[in-house]
Write an enzyme that holds these catalytic residues in place. Structure first.
Site, PDB file in Angstrom:
ATOM      1  N   GLU A 172      68.261  84.264  65.084  1.00  0.00           N
ATOM      2  CA  GLU A 172      69.592  83.946  65.580  1.00  0.00           C
ATOM      3  C   GLU A 172      70.142  82.738  64.846  1.00  0.00           C
ATOM      4  OE1 GLU A 172      71.412  85.799  67.887  1.00  0.00           O
ATOM      5  OE2 GLU A 172      72.590  84.532  66.556  1.00  0.00           O
ATOM      6  N   LYS A 227      64.737  81.268  58.746  1.00  0.00           N
ATOM      7  CA  LYS A 227      65.330  80.679  59.963  1.00  0.00           C
ATOM      8  C   LYS A 227      64.929  79.205  60.102  1.00  0.00           C
ATOM      9  CE  LYS A 227      66.685  80.024  64.198  1.00  0.00           C
ATOM     10  NZ  LYS A 227      67.960  80.113  64.801  1.00  0.00           N
ATOM     11  N   CYS A 283      66.937  73.656  68.855  1.00  0.00           N
ATOM     12  CA  CYS A 283      66.321  74.239  67.656  1.00  0.00           C
ATOM     13  C   CYS A 283      65.861  73.253  66.588  1.00  0.00           C
ATOM     14  CB  CYS A 283      67.294  75.211  67.001  1.00  0.00           C
ATOM     15  SG  CYS A 283      67.425  76.739  67.913  1.00  0.00           S
TER      16      CYS A 283
HETATM   17  C1  UDX Z   1      71.692  75.086  65.420  1.00  0.00           C
HETATM   18  C2  UDX Z   1      72.074  75.856  64.147  1.00  0.00           C
HETATM   19  O1  UDX Z   1      73.347  75.369  63.675  1.00  0.00           O
HETATM   20  C3  UDX Z   1      72.143  77.343  64.438  1.00  0.00           C
HETATM   21  O2  UDX Z   1      72.406  78.063  63.239  1.00  0.00           O
HETATM   22  C4  UDX Z   1      70.789  77.785  65.010  1.00  0.00           C
HETATM   23  O3  UDX Z   1      70.820  79.150  65.334  1.00  0.00           O
HETATM   24  C5  UDX Z   1      70.456  76.975  66.246  1.00  0.00           C
HETATM   25  O4  UDX Z   1      70.463  75.584  65.934  1.00  0.00           O
HETATM   26  P1  UDX Z   1      72.948  74.273  67.620  1.00  0.00           P
HETATM   27  O5  UDX Z   1      71.712  73.471  67.868  1.00  0.00           O
HETATM   28  O6  UDX Z   1      73.484  75.121  68.712  1.00  0.00           O
HETATM   29  O7  UDX Z   1      72.734  75.250  66.371  1.00  0.00           O
HETATM   30  O8  UDX Z   1      74.142  73.263  67.206  1.00  0.00           O
HETATM   31  P2  UDX Z   1      74.606  72.569  65.832  1.00  0.00           P
HETATM   32  O9  UDX Z   1      76.062  72.747  65.711  1.00  0.00           O
HETATM   33  O10 UDX Z   1      73.785  72.973  64.680  1.00  0.00           O
HETATM   34  O11 UDX Z   1      74.361  71.016  66.142  1.00  0.00           O
HETATM   35  C6  UDX Z   1      73.063  70.466  66.269  1.00  0.00           C
HETATM   36  C7  UDX Z   1      73.148  68.969  66.440  1.00  0.00           C
HETATM   37  O12 UDX Z   1      73.581  68.332  65.247  1.00  0.00           O
HETATM   38  C8  UDX Z   1      74.123  68.511  67.538  1.00  0.00           C
HETATM   39  O13 UDX Z   1      73.551  67.459  68.270  1.00  0.00           O
HETATM   40  C9  UDX Z   1      75.331  68.039  66.751  1.00  0.00           C
HETATM   41  O14 UDX Z   1      76.102  67.081  67.446  1.00  0.00           O
HETATM   42  C10 UDX Z   1      74.658  67.455  65.522  1.00  0.00           C
HETATM   43  N1  UDX Z   1      75.554  67.402  64.349  1.00  0.00           N
HETATM   44  C11 UDX Z   1      76.051  68.545  63.805  1.00  0.00           C
HETATM   45  C12 UDX Z   1      75.864  66.160  63.777  1.00  0.00           C
HETATM   46  O15 UDX Z   1      75.420  65.112  64.254  1.00  0.00           O
HETATM   47  N2  UDX Z   1      76.661  66.139  62.668  1.00  0.00           N
HETATM   48  C13 UDX Z   1      77.175  67.258  62.088  1.00  0.00           C
HETATM   49  O16 UDX Z   1      77.887  67.146  61.077  1.00  0.00           O
HETATM   50  C14 UDX Z   1      76.867  68.505  62.677  1.00  0.00           C
END
Ligand code: UDX
Ligand code: ADP
Length: 479
Positions: A172, A227, A283
C-alpha cells in the site's frame, strides 16, 4: 486464462483495509467486498448510519461509504464465513514493532499476520489468492505461503488437499489524509508474485480505473523490498531537511529558502522537503527499523547503521524542539500553561501513531508544564492513551477535561480557552484551521512575555508582527 474474481474478503478494517476496500468497491460495482475484523466496536462504527462516527477520518471516505455500503461493500465480524466465500483474501492487519524477544524494537511482530494466514488456511475453499497488503518485512509472503501449504499437508480433512493458494504482495502506498485521492490516482500499483495468472487476476481489478502502464509487476521479494525502500527514502528526506533546519537556526539561514533552492533542482524535486517537528505515522519508523533488522541479519552492519541514523535523527530532532521551548521560556516550564495546537501526526487524519506531538508533550509534561491540547479530529481518550495517563473515571471530569496530580493536561476545543493565561502556543500539526486563526485576538489572551512556536511553518511573520509576541519558526536563523 485469467482467474476471475467475484468475491473479495479483506481481513483488517483499519487505516489501510477500510479506505482501500472502499475505493475498490466504488470502482468495481461488479465485485462483492466483505471487510472483516476481530474488533466488534470497529465494525459497529463502520456500519454506523451516522457517518461522522466512522472509525477513521479520511477526506472523501464517508461519501464512498454512503455510496457502496450494503450494496457491494460490507463490514462484519463473520471472519470464517467471509473467508470461505472469497476468491481473493487481502491481509490488512497491523504489524507493530516487536516490544519483546528477538529483534525487539526493530523487527515487526508478525503474530497477527500469522494468525490471518492460519485462518485462511483453515476456512478457505477451492483456489484462493492471498494478497499481503499490510506493511511487512521482506520475505513475509514466504511465511504466509509456508503456513498455507503446511496446513494443507497436515490437515486430515478430506477435501483440504484440493485447496490451492497463490500469495501476492501488493504493498500500500496510500498516505493518510489523502488516502482516497492516492487510491483513486495512484502513481503506481505494485504487484509481486510468482504466477502470471494470479498477478493478472489482481491487475485486472486495478485496471478498472488505473492505466495498465502504471501497474508494475515484479517478483515477490522486490515488491516487498520496494515498499520498505520507498518509505525509507521519504523518511530520509525528512531527516535530512530537519538536520539542515538545525544548521539554519545556528547560522542565520532560513530553511524555507534553502528548501526552495534545492527543491527546484529537478533531480531532487520539491516534495517531502518540508521541515517539521519530525516524521510520525505508522509506517516510516517501522519500515526503516525493518530494513535495519534485515541488514543486520545479513551482516550488513554499515547499511543497518546508515538507515538507523535516519530514525535517530528524527528522535533527536523532536527532543531538540522540546528543549528549545523550555530554554526560551527562561529555562523552566514548571507550572506554566502551554497551549498545544495539533496532536495528529499530520493534518487531515485522526491518527496519532508515532506523532511528534507524543514525544514533545511528554517532554513538556515531564518538565512540569500544564498543557492544553487542541486537535480537530483526535479524541481526548486517544491523547490520554498516547501520553501515558490511564483514562479512569477518577481523572476525567464531566467537562471532558483530564487532570491528574503528577502530570496535568487538558483537552480543549476552544482556542481562546487554550490561550487564556498561557505562556506559549506550540503548533505541531499543520491543520488548515490553524492558518486562519485571528492572532491578535489570541495574543490578547496570552500571559506576556509570550511565545508562539511554529514547528510547521504555517504562520507568517507578518501575521504576528506588532502583536507583542515572541515568534519562533522551525529552521529560521533570524528567530
Ligand atoms: C507514508 C507514505 O507516504 C505512504 O506512501 C505509505 O504507504 C505509508 O507511509 P503516511 O505515514 O500516511 O504515509 O504520511 P506521510 O504523508 O508520508 O507523512 C509522514 C510523516 O512525515 C508525517 O508526520 C508528516 O508530517 C511528515 N512530513 C511529510 C514532513 O515532516 N515533511 C514533509 O515534507 C512530508
Ligand atoms: P493499518 O494502519 O495497518 O490498517 P490498523 O491497526 O488501523 O492498521 O488496522 C488493523 C486492523 O486489523 C485492526 O482493526 C485489527 O483489529 C485487525 N486485526 C488484527 N488481527 C486480525 C485478525 N487475525 N483477524 C481479523 N482482524 C484482525
Amino acid at each position: 486464462m485469467t482467474f476471475s474474481i467475484k468475491n473479495i474478503c479483506c481481513i483488517g478494517a483499519g487505516y489501510v483495509g477500510g479506505p482501500t476496500m472502499a475505493v475498490i468497491a466504488n470502482k468495481c460495482p461488479h465485485l462483492k467486498i466483505e471487510v472483516v475484523d476481530l474488533n466488534e466496536e470497529r465494525i459497529k462504527n463502520w456500519n454506523n448510519s451516522d457517518l461522522s462516527k466512522l472509525p477513521i477520518y479520511e477526506p472523501g471516505l464517508s461519501e464512498i461509504i454512503k455510496n457502496c455500503r450494503n450494496k457491494n461493500l460490507f463490514f462484519s465480524n463473520a471472519i470464517q464465513e467471509k473467508i470461505e466465500n472469497a476468491d481473493m483474501v487481502f491481509i490488512s492487519v497491523n504489524t507493530p514493532t516487536k516490544t519483546k524477544g528477538f529483534g525487539a524494537g526493530k523487527a515487526s511482530d508478525l503474530k497477527w499476520v500469522e494468525a490471518c494466514a492460519r485462518q485462511v488456511a483453515k476456512y478457505s475453499r477451492g483456489h484462493t489468492i492471498v494478497v499481503e497488503k499490510s506493511t511487512l518485512p521482506v520475505r513475509t509472503a514466504e511465511v504466509i505461503k509456508s503456513i498455507l501449504l503446511g496446513s494443507n499437508q497436515s490437515s486430515n480433512e478430506e477435501n483440504s488437499s484440493k485447496n490451492t493458494f497463490e500469495v501476492l504482495s501488493n504493498p500500500e502506498f496510500l498516505s493518510e489524509g489523502t488516502a482516497i485521492k492516492d487510491l483513486n490516482e495512484p502513481d503506481r500499483v505494485l504487484i509481486g508474485g510468482e504466477k502470471e495468472e494470479a498477478m493478472e487476476a489482481l491487475s485486472s481489478i486495478y485496471q478498472n480505473w488505473v492505466p495498465e502502464e502504471k501497474i508494475i509487476k515484479t517478483n515477490i521479494w522486490s515488491s516487498e523490498l520496494a515498499k520498505l525502500t520507498s518509505n525509507a527514502f521519504l523518511a530520509q528526506r525528512i531527516s535530512s531537511i530537519n538536520s539542515i533546519s538545525a544548521i539554519c537556526e545556528a547560522t542565520g539561514a532560513d530553511i524555507r529558502e534553502v528548501t526552495r533552492a534545492i527543491g527546484s533542482d529537478t533531480r531532487i524535486g520539491s516534495k517531502f522537503l518540508d521541515s517539521g517537528p519530525g516524521f510520525g505515522g505508522s509506517c516510516f519508523k517501522k519500515d526503516i527499523l525493518n530494513l535495519v533488522y534485515l541488514s543486520s541479519y545479513f551482516g550488513l552492519e554499515e547499511v543497518a547503521n546508515f538507515w538507523e541514523s535516519v530514525v535517530e535523527l528524527n528522535n533527536w530532532h523532536q527532543h531538540r524542539i522540546s528543549k528549545l521551548i523550555v530554554q526560551k521560556l527562561f529555562g523552566t516550564v514548571r507550572g506554566k500553561k502551554i497551549f498545544i495546537l495539533g496532536f495528529a501526526f499530520k493534518s487531515n487524519t485522526n491518527d496519532t501513531r508515532e506523532s511528534a506531538a507524543i514525544n514533545i508533550c511528554k517532554d513538556l509534561l515531564e518538565e512540569g508544564a500544564v498543557l492544553y491540547i487542541h486537535d480537530p479530529k483526535v479524541k481526548p481518550d486517544q491523547i490520554a492513551s498516547d501520553i501515558g495517563i490511564e483514562k479512569s473515571k477518577k481523572n476525567i471530569k464531566a467537562d471532558n477535561k483530564i487532570y491528574t496530580k503528577e502530570r496535568s493536561w487538558y483537552y480543549t476545543q476552544d482556542f481562546l480557552e487554550g490561550a487564556d493565561g498561557a505562556d506559549a502556543i506550540v503548533i505541531l500539526t499543520e491543520w488548515e484551521e490553524y492558518r486562519l486563526l485571528d492572532w491578535s485576538k489570541i495574543s490578547r489572551k496570552l500571559r506576556k512575555p509570550a511565545w508562539i512556536f511554529d514547528s510547521r511553518s504555517i504562520i507568517s511573520k507578518e501575521a504576528v508582527r506588532n502583536l507583542n509576541l515572541n515568534f519562533w519558526r522551525i529552521g529560521d536563523g533570524l528567530n
